[in-house]
Write a protein that holds these residues in place. Structure first.
Motif, PDB file in Angstrom:
ATOM      1  N   ASP A  62      10.949   6.286   2.372  1.00 33.66           N
ATOM      2  CA  ASP A  62      11.183   7.554   3.070  1.00 33.66           C
ATOM      3  C   ASP A  62      10.832   8.739   2.171  1.00 33.66           C
ATOM      4  OD1 ASP A  62      11.804   9.126   5.276  1.00 33.66           O
ATOM      5  OD2 ASP A  62      13.906   9.336   4.691  1.00 33.66           O
ATOM      6  N   ILE A  63       9.599   8.713   1.672  1.00 31.82           N
ATOM      7  CA  ILE A  63       9.051   9.785   0.848  1.00 31.82           C
ATOM      8  C   ILE A  63       7.651  10.063   1.379  1.00 31.82           C
ATOM      9  CG2 ILE A  63       8.186   8.159  -0.892  1.00 31.82           C
ATOM     10  CD1 ILE A  63       8.683  10.218  -3.040  1.00 31.82           C
ATOM     11  N   THR A  64       7.235  11.306   1.326  1.00 28.92           N
ATOM     12  CA  THR A  64       5.911  11.621   1.865  1.00 28.92           C
ATOM     13  C   THR A  64       4.838  10.920   1.043  1.00 28.92           C
ATOM     14  OG1 THR A  64       5.561  13.578   0.477  1.00 28.92           O
ATOM     15  CG2 THR A  64       6.685  13.918   2.601  1.00 28.92           C
TER      16      THR A  64
ATOM     17  N   LEU B  60       4.537  10.536  -3.051  1.00 27.19           N
ATOM     18  CA  LEU B  60       4.397   9.213  -3.636  1.00 27.19           C
ATOM     19  C   LEU B  60       3.086   9.107  -4.417  1.00 27.19           C
ATOM     20  CD1 LEU B  60       5.843   6.526  -3.862  1.00 27.19           C
ATOM     21  CD2 LEU B  60       4.628   5.774  -1.820  1.00 27.19           C
ATOM     22  N   SER B  61       2.047   9.716  -3.904  1.00 27.24           N
ATOM     23  CA  SER B  61       0.759   9.727  -4.584  1.00 27.24           C
ATOM     24  C   SER B  61       0.837  10.472  -5.913  1.00 27.24           C
ATOM     25  CB  SER B  61      -0.302  10.363  -3.688  1.00 27.24           C
ATOM     26  OG  SER B  61      -1.554  10.359  -4.313  1.00 27.24           O
ATOM     27  N   ILE B  62       1.547  11.587  -5.927  1.00 28.18           N
ATOM     28  CA  ILE B  62       1.754  12.350  -7.171  1.00 28.18           C
ATOM     29  C   ILE B  62       2.459  11.477  -8.208  1.00 28.18           C
ATOM     30  CG2 ILE B  62       3.105  14.245  -8.180  1.00 28.18           C
ATOM     31  CD1 ILE B  62       2.437  15.833  -5.584  1.00 28.18           C
ATOM     32  N   LEU B  63       3.463  10.756  -7.770  1.00 29.95           N
ATOM     33  CA  LEU B  63       4.190   9.860  -8.671  1.00 29.95           C
ATOM     34  C   LEU B  63       3.284   8.717  -9.133  1.00 29.95           C
ATOM     35  CD1 LEU B  63       6.949   9.282  -9.934  1.00 29.95           C
ATOM     36  CD2 LEU B  63       7.536   8.004  -7.888  1.00 29.95           C
ATOM     37  N   LYS B  64       2.566   8.124  -8.204  1.00 30.33           N
ATOM     38  CA  LYS B  64       1.691   6.988  -8.511  1.00 30.33           C
ATOM     39  C   LYS B  64       0.582   7.362  -9.487  1.00 30.33           C
ATOM     40  CE  LYS B  64      -1.501   5.318  -5.562  1.00 30.33           C
ATOM     41  NZ  LYS B  64      -2.746   4.893  -6.138  1.00 30.33           N
TER      42      LYS B  64
ATOM     43  N   GLY C 188       0.814  -1.198   0.000  1.00 25.39           N
ATOM     44  CA  GLY C 188       0.000   0.000   0.000  1.00 25.39           C
ATOM     45  C   GLY C 188       0.854   1.256   0.000  1.00 25.39           C
ATOM     46  N   LEU C 189       0.187   2.381  -0.188  1.00 28.33           N
ATOM     47  CA  LEU C 189       0.857   3.676  -0.238  1.00 28.33           C
ATOM     48  C   LEU C 189       1.593   3.978   1.063  1.00 28.33           C
ATOM     49  CD1 LEU C 189       0.965   5.876  -2.448  1.00 28.33           C
ATOM     50  CD2 LEU C 189      -0.850   7.048  -1.241  1.00 28.33           C
ATOM     51  N   THR C 190       0.946   3.713   2.182  1.00 29.89           N
ATOM     52  CA  THR C 190       1.554   4.006   3.487  1.00 29.89           C
ATOM     53  C   THR C 190       2.816   3.180   3.706  1.00 29.89           C
ATOM     54  OG1 THR C 190      -0.622   4.497   4.397  1.00 29.89           O
ATOM     55  CG2 THR C 190       1.136   4.084   5.969  1.00 29.89           C
ATOM     56  N   GLU C 191       2.733   1.890   3.431  1.00 25.15           N
ATOM     57  CA  GLU C 191       3.879   1.005   3.628  1.00 25.15           C
ATOM     58  C   GLU C 191       5.046   1.403   2.724  1.00 25.15           C
ATOM     59  OE1 GLU C 191       4.985  -3.765   3.418  1.00 25.15           O
ATOM     60  OE2 GLU C 191       2.970  -3.100   2.876  1.00 25.15           O
ATOM     61  N   LEU C 192       4.770   1.634   1.450  1.00 26.79           N
ATOM     62  CA  LEU C 192       5.832   2.013   0.519  1.00 26.79           C
ATOM     63  C   LEU C 192       6.423   3.368   0.882  1.00 26.79           C
ATOM     64  CD1 LEU C 192       7.443   1.193  -1.966  1.00 26.79           C
ATOM     65  CD2 LEU C 192       5.715   2.318  -3.371  1.00 26.79           C
ATOM     66  N   SER C 193       5.576   4.286   1.290  1.00 28.05           N
ATOM     67  CA  SER C 193       6.026   5.612   1.699  1.00 28.05           C
ATOM     68  C   SER C 193       7.046   5.512   2.831  1.00 28.05           C
ATOM     69  CB  SER C 193       4.820   6.450   2.127  1.00 28.05           C
ATOM     70  OG  SER C 193       5.215   7.602   2.800  1.00 28.05           O
ATOM     71  N   GLN C 194       6.770   4.663   3.803  1.00 24.27           N
ATOM     72  CA  GLN C 194       7.677   4.487   4.937  1.00 24.27           C
ATOM     73  C   GLN C 194       8.974   3.809   4.513  1.00 24.27           C
ATOM     74  OE1 GLN C 194       5.123   2.360   7.630  1.00 24.27           O
ATOM     75  NE2 GLN C 194       4.137   4.233   8.373  1.00 24.27           N
ATOM     76  N   GLU C 195       8.868   2.807   3.655  1.00 18.29           N
ATOM     77  CA  GLU C 195      10.067   2.083   3.219  1.00 18.29           C
ATOM     78  C   GLU C 195      10.985   2.951   2.368  1.00 18.29           C
ATOM     79  OE1 GLU C 195       9.446  -1.734   1.418  1.00 18.29           O
ATOM     80  OE2 GLU C 195       7.894  -2.264   2.879  1.00 18.29           O
TER      81      GLU C 195
ATOM     82  N   LYS D 121       6.498  15.552 -12.506  1.00 24.92           N
ATOM     83  CA  LYS D 121       7.268  16.113 -13.620  1.00 24.92           C
ATOM     84  C   LYS D 121       8.685  15.551 -13.648  1.00 24.92           C
ATOM     85  CE  LYS D 121       4.033  18.907 -14.930  1.00 24.92           C
ATOM     86  NZ  LYS D 121       3.278  18.614 -16.130  1.00 24.92           N
ATOM     87  N   ALA D 122       9.133  14.999 -12.525  1.00 22.42           N
ATOM     88  CA  ALA D 122      10.493  14.462 -12.425  1.00 22.42           C
ATOM     89  C   ALA D 122      10.542  13.475 -11.268  1.00 22.42           C
ATOM     90  CB  ALA D 122      11.493  15.596 -12.182  1.00 22.42           C
ATOM     91  N   VAL D 123      11.559  12.639 -11.287  1.00 24.27           N
ATOM     92  CA  VAL D 123      11.813  11.726 -10.173  1.00 24.27           C
ATOM     93  C   VAL D 123      13.326  11.605 -10.011  1.00 24.27           C
ATOM     94  CG1 VAL D 123      11.678   9.651 -11.614  1.00 24.27           C
ATOM     95  CG2 VAL D 123      11.292   9.465  -9.161  1.00 24.27           C
ATOM     96  N   ARG D 124      13.785  11.686  -8.786  1.00 17.66           N
ATOM     97  CA  ARG D 124      15.219  11.538  -8.521  1.00 17.66           C
ATOM     98  C   ARG D 124      15.615  10.084  -8.673  1.00 17.66           C
ATOM     99  NH1 ARG D 124      15.064  15.216  -3.233  1.00 17.66           N
ATOM    100  NH2 ARG D 124      15.524  17.203  -4.236  1.00 17.66           N
ATOM    101  N   PHE D 125      16.821   9.865  -9.167  1.00 18.35           N
ATOM    102  CA  PHE D 125      17.310   8.497  -9.298  1.00 18.35           C
ATOM    103  C   PHE D 125      17.361   7.816  -7.938  1.00 18.35           C
ATOM    104  CE2 PHE D 125      19.759   9.070 -13.547  1.00 18.35           C
ATOM    105  CZ  PHE D 125      18.601   8.844 -14.247  1.00 18.35           C
ATOM    106  N   SER D 126      17.703   8.554  -6.899  1.00 14.21           N
ATOM    107  CA  SER D 126      17.765   7.953  -5.566  1.00 14.21           C
ATOM    108  C   SER D 126      16.381   7.481  -5.116  1.00 14.21           C
ATOM    109  CB  SER D 126      18.351   8.935  -4.547  1.00 14.21           C
ATOM    110  OG  SER D 126      17.570  10.117  -4.481  1.00 14.21           O
ATOM    111  N   THR D 127      15.346   8.233  -5.483  1.00 17.43           N
ATOM    112  CA  THR D 127      13.972   7.827  -5.153  1.00 17.43           C
ATOM    113  C   THR D 127      13.585   6.609  -5.975  1.00 17.43           C
ATOM    114  OG1 THR D 127      13.366  10.107  -4.617  1.00 17.43           O
ATOM    115  CG2 THR D 127      11.562   8.580  -5.106  1.00 17.43           C
ATOM    116  N   LEU D 128      13.898   6.628  -7.262  1.00 21.06           N
ATOM    117  CA  LEU D 128      13.597   5.498  -8.129  1.00 21.06           C
ATOM    118  C   LEU D 128      14.320   4.242  -7.644  1.00 21.06           C
ATOM    119  CD1 LEU D 128      12.198   4.459 -10.696  1.00 21.06           C
ATOM    120  CD2 LEU D 128      14.182   5.265 -11.992  1.00 21.06           C
TER     121      LEU D 128
END
Length: 76
Positions: free
Chosen positions: A26-28, A32-36, A17-24, A41-48
């Motif tokens: 470490d993104i709000t 994460l919802s905006i990305l999902k 779920g969104l909450t679990e992935l968000s915690q793992e 408009k962009a995503v950092r490689f570290s986030t990816l």
């Protein structure tokens, strides 16, 4: 169309779920919802990288390119 984010598909496949992935990752949850929802408009490689680690997948499982057909509807 450009780049399509299929994060929701991978999350469903991995039963995360969104909450679990968000915690793992470490993104709000908001970011994460905006990305999902394919609104980013962009995503950092570290986030990816963190998302791929958490979902045990490759970047190509989340991102895909769809060629623009040139018929645009004027909406952005």
């Amino acid at each position: 169309m450009g780049i399509i984010v299929n994060l929701d598909v991978m999350m469903a496949k991995r039963k995360k779920g969104l909450t679990e992935l968000s915690q793992e990752v470490d993104i709000t949850m908001a970011n994460l919802s905006i990305l999902k929802n394919n609104k980013a408009k962009a995503v950092r490689f570290s986030t990816l990288e963190a998302i791929c680690e958490a979902l045990d997948c490759q970047p190509g499982d989340i991102l895909c390119y769809v060629k623009d057909d040139g018929k645009g509807d004027g909406a952005e």
